[in-house]
Write an enzyme that holds these catalytic residues in place. Structure first.
Site, PDB file in Angstrom:
ATOM      1  N   GLY A 265      71.414  33.627  45.474  1.00 43.75           N
ATOM      2  CA  GLY A 265      70.471  32.695  46.086  1.00 43.75           C
ATOM      3  C   GLY A 265      70.463  31.323  45.415  1.00 43.75           C
ATOM      4  O   GLY A 265      70.117  30.325  46.059  1.00 43.75           O
TER       5      GLY A 265
ATOM      6  N   GLU B 171      76.359  39.184  45.011  1.00 45.96           N
ATOM      7  CA  GLU B 171      75.549  40.215  45.676  1.00 45.96           C
ATOM      8  C   GLU B 171      76.297  41.522  45.883  1.00 45.96           C
ATOM      9  O   GLU B 171      75.700  42.597  45.852  1.00 45.96           O
ATOM     10  CB  GLU B 171      75.039  39.697  47.033  1.00 45.96           C
ATOM     11  CG  GLU B 171      73.965  38.626  46.953  1.00 45.96           C
ATOM     12  CD  GLU B 171      74.508  37.209  46.880  1.00 45.96           C
ATOM     13  OE1 GLU B 171      75.727  37.027  46.645  1.00 45.96           O
ATOM     14  OE2 GLU B 171      73.715  36.276  47.064  1.00 45.96           O
TER      15      GLU B 171
HETATM   16  N1  CAA Z   1      66.636  38.428  39.191  1.00 47.35           N
HETATM   17  C1  CAA Z   1      65.730  38.844  38.280  1.00 47.35           C
HETATM   18  N2  CAA Z   1      65.861  38.617  36.953  1.00 47.35           N
HETATM   19  C2  CAA Z   1      66.977  37.971  36.538  1.00 47.35           C
HETATM   20  C3  CAA Z   1      67.967  37.531  37.429  1.00 47.35           C
HETATM   21  C4  CAA Z   1      67.762  37.782  38.821  1.00 47.35           C
HETATM   22  N3  CAA Z   1      68.649  37.377  39.757  1.00 47.35           N
HETATM   23  N4  CAA Z   1      68.945  36.934  36.726  1.00 47.35           N
HETATM   24  C5  CAA Z   1      68.583  37.004  35.437  1.00 47.35           C
HETATM   25  N5  CAA Z   1      67.394  37.624  35.310  1.00 47.35           N
HETATM   26  C6  CAA Z   1      66.654  37.921  34.069  1.00 47.35           C
HETATM   27  C7  CAA Z   1      67.280  39.063  33.334  1.00 47.35           C
HETATM   28  O1  CAA Z   1      66.851  40.299  33.870  1.00 47.35           O
HETATM   29  C8  CAA Z   1      66.772  38.823  31.945  1.00 47.35           C
HETATM   30  O2  CAA Z   1      65.425  39.270  31.862  1.00 47.35           O
HETATM   31  P1  CAA Z   1      64.954  40.192  30.629  1.00 47.35           P
HETATM   32  O3  CAA Z   1      65.072  39.295  29.429  1.00 47.35           O
HETATM   33  O4  CAA Z   1      63.542  40.532  30.992  1.00 47.35           O
HETATM   34  O5  CAA Z   1      65.900  41.354  30.584  1.00 47.35           O
HETATM   35  C9  CAA Z   1      66.753  37.305  31.836  1.00 47.35           C
HETATM   36  O6  CAA Z   1      66.750  36.819  33.190  1.00 47.35           O
HETATM   37  C10 CAA Z   1      67.971  36.736  31.144  1.00 47.35           C
HETATM   38  O7  CAA Z   1      69.130  37.234  31.788  1.00 47.35           O
HETATM   39  P2  CAA Z   1      70.294  37.982  31.000  1.00 47.35           P
HETATM   40  O8  CAA Z   1      69.789  38.651  29.780  1.00 47.35           O
HETATM   41  O9  CAA Z   1      71.026  38.854  31.979  1.00 47.35           O
HETATM   42  O10 CAA Z   1      71.193  36.734  30.569  1.00 47.35           O
HETATM   43  P3  CAA Z   1      72.781  36.698  30.319  1.00 47.35           P
HETATM   44  O11 CAA Z   1      73.061  35.355  29.737  1.00 47.35           O
HETATM   45  O12 CAA Z   1      73.213  37.918  29.577  1.00 47.35           O
HETATM   46  O13 CAA Z   1      73.436  36.800  31.793  1.00 47.35           O
HETATM   47  C11 CAA Z   1      73.667  36.239  34.121  1.00 47.35           C
HETATM   48  C12 CAA Z   1      73.247  35.768  32.712  1.00 47.35           C
HETATM   49  C13 CAA Z   1      75.188  36.504  34.145  1.00 47.35           C
HETATM   50  C14 CAA Z   1      73.323  35.146  35.088  1.00 47.35           C
HETATM   51  C15 CAA Z   1      72.916  37.545  34.468  1.00 47.35           C
HETATM   52  O14 CAA Z   1      71.534  37.345  34.217  1.00 47.35           O
HETATM   53  C16 CAA Z   1      73.064  37.993  35.878  1.00 47.35           C
HETATM   54  O15 CAA Z   1      74.095  38.546  36.241  1.00 47.35           O
HETATM   55  N6  CAA Z   1      72.036  37.788  36.741  1.00 47.35           N
HETATM   56  C17 CAA Z   1      72.003  38.265  38.092  1.00 47.35           C
HETATM   57  C18 CAA Z   1      72.943  37.448  38.988  1.00 47.35           C
HETATM   58  C19 CAA Z   1      72.897  37.985  40.404  1.00 47.35           C
HETATM   59  O16 CAA Z   1      73.288  39.102  40.668  1.00 47.35           O
HETATM   60  N7  CAA Z   1      72.407  37.167  41.356  1.00 47.35           N
HETATM   61  C20 CAA Z   1      72.316  37.547  42.738  1.00 47.35           C
HETATM   62  C21 CAA Z   1      70.956  38.081  43.024  1.00 47.35           C
HETATM   63  S1  CAA Z   1      70.811  38.780  44.660  1.00 47.35           S
HETATM   64  C22 CAA Z   1      70.618  37.450  45.695  1.00 47.35           C
HETATM   65  O17 CAA Z   1      70.615  36.327  45.278  1.00 47.35           O
HETATM   66  C23 CAA Z   1      70.443  37.789  47.154  1.00 47.35           C
HETATM   67  C24 CAA Z   1      70.549  36.605  48.068  1.00 47.35           C
HETATM   68  O18 CAA Z   1      71.619  36.292  48.545  1.00 47.35           O
HETATM   69  C25 CAA Z   1      69.411  35.837  48.448  1.00 47.35           C
END
Ligand code: CAA
Length: 258
Positions: free
Chosen positions: A109, A132
């Protein structure tokens, strides 16, 4: 200015800067962010003293996607009945220019939100992706459509089916990004660009935005007819007379957005 829970809203001259501010969740887009962004855009759209908007995040993340924790336990009906993510159409429907100033992660997103904006200025540390598929879903805020229009089928399939990220260089080569700047200069460049746009005649800027966006919605013939109609309509503005008089008199134009 007004206070929001998940965003900051600041003004400099005719430019408004909207900063996503959920640092602990890497600016994950939950329902509150949508409410806040929508309310801010409503204010800015109705404020004639605003000529352009910069939308940004932090140095680490523009936005790491929709909030996975908020979505995790939802059912089909939960998503369908509230048209989950449908509300983000508000950003694409905003009538004034929005510049996305992207540093760090613009994933899911977050990438889709950046693509709803008009220009995308990327810091050299920006990372774009639609991960995703790794969650067992697909992009739900326009990614399968806007990314494909921006970078073409080959690259869109690559990103959406594998979930891999692309860096700023690859994103610029692919046509997703308007410009890449050093991370330290991101906000300065985005603000200067927004100020340049905001110094033009607002009606012409709004009509230019609408006209370019038409290209994504319609055939070439219809798009050209639309352009010619709105182009002619600008000769009803005071600013067209002022802009052309200023050129002939070799002075700077003084637009009044009328
Ligand atoms: N939703 C909720 N929480 C999220 C998040 C998300 N998309 N991305 C990061 N966070 C949170 C993590 O859970 C973490 O929280 P906690 O400290 O409570 O555990 C905090 O943010 C920090 O993140 P990381 O510890 O994971 O940080 P990192 O540096 O190790 O990794 C990252 C960074 C690679 C961006 C990783 O956070 C990640 O992969 N995030 C998710 C990315 C993702 O899958 N996005 C797509 C979401 S679905 C979507 O967007 C649907 C749509 O089309 C509308």
């Amino acid at each position: 200015g007004p206070e929001f829970e998940t965003i900051l809203l600041e003004r400099t001259g005719r430019v408004a800067v909207l900063t996503l501010n959920r640092p602990k969740a890497l600016n994950a887009l939950n329902s509150q962010v949508l409410l806040d962004v929508s309310a801010a855009l409503d204010l800015l759209e109705n404020d004639e003293s605003v000529g352009a908007v910069v939308l940004t995040g932090s140095e680490r993340a523009f936005a790491a996607g929709a909030d996975i924790k908020e979505m995790q336990s939802k059912s089909y009906m939960d998503m369908f009945l509230v048209d989950h993510f449908g509300g983000w159409d508000r950003v694409a429907a905003f009538r004034k220019p929005i510049i996305a100033a992207v540093a760090g992660y613009a994933l899911g997103g977050g990438c889709e939100l950046a693509m709803m904006c008009d220009l995308l200025i990327a810091a050299d540390n920006a990372k774009f992706g639609q991960p995703e598929i790794k969650l067992g879903i697909i992009p739900g805020m326009g990614g399968s459509q806007r990314l494909t229009k921006a970078v073409g089928k080959a690259k869109a399939m690559d990103l959406i089916l594998t979930g891999r990220n692309m860096d700023a260089e690859e994103a610029e080569r692919a046509g997703l990004v308007s410009r890449i700047v050093p991370a330290a200069d991101l906000l300065t460049v985005a603000l200067e660009t927004a100020q340049t746009i905001a110094s033009m005649s607002l009606p012409s800027v709004m009509i230019a935005k609408e006209s370019v966006n038409r290209a994504f919605e319609t055939t070439l013939g219809e798009g050209l007819r639309f352009e010619r109609r709105v182009f002619h309509s600008l000769f009803a503005t005071e600013d067209q007379k002022e802009g052309m008089a200023a050129f002939v008199e070799k002075r700077a134009a003084d637009f009044h957005n009328r």
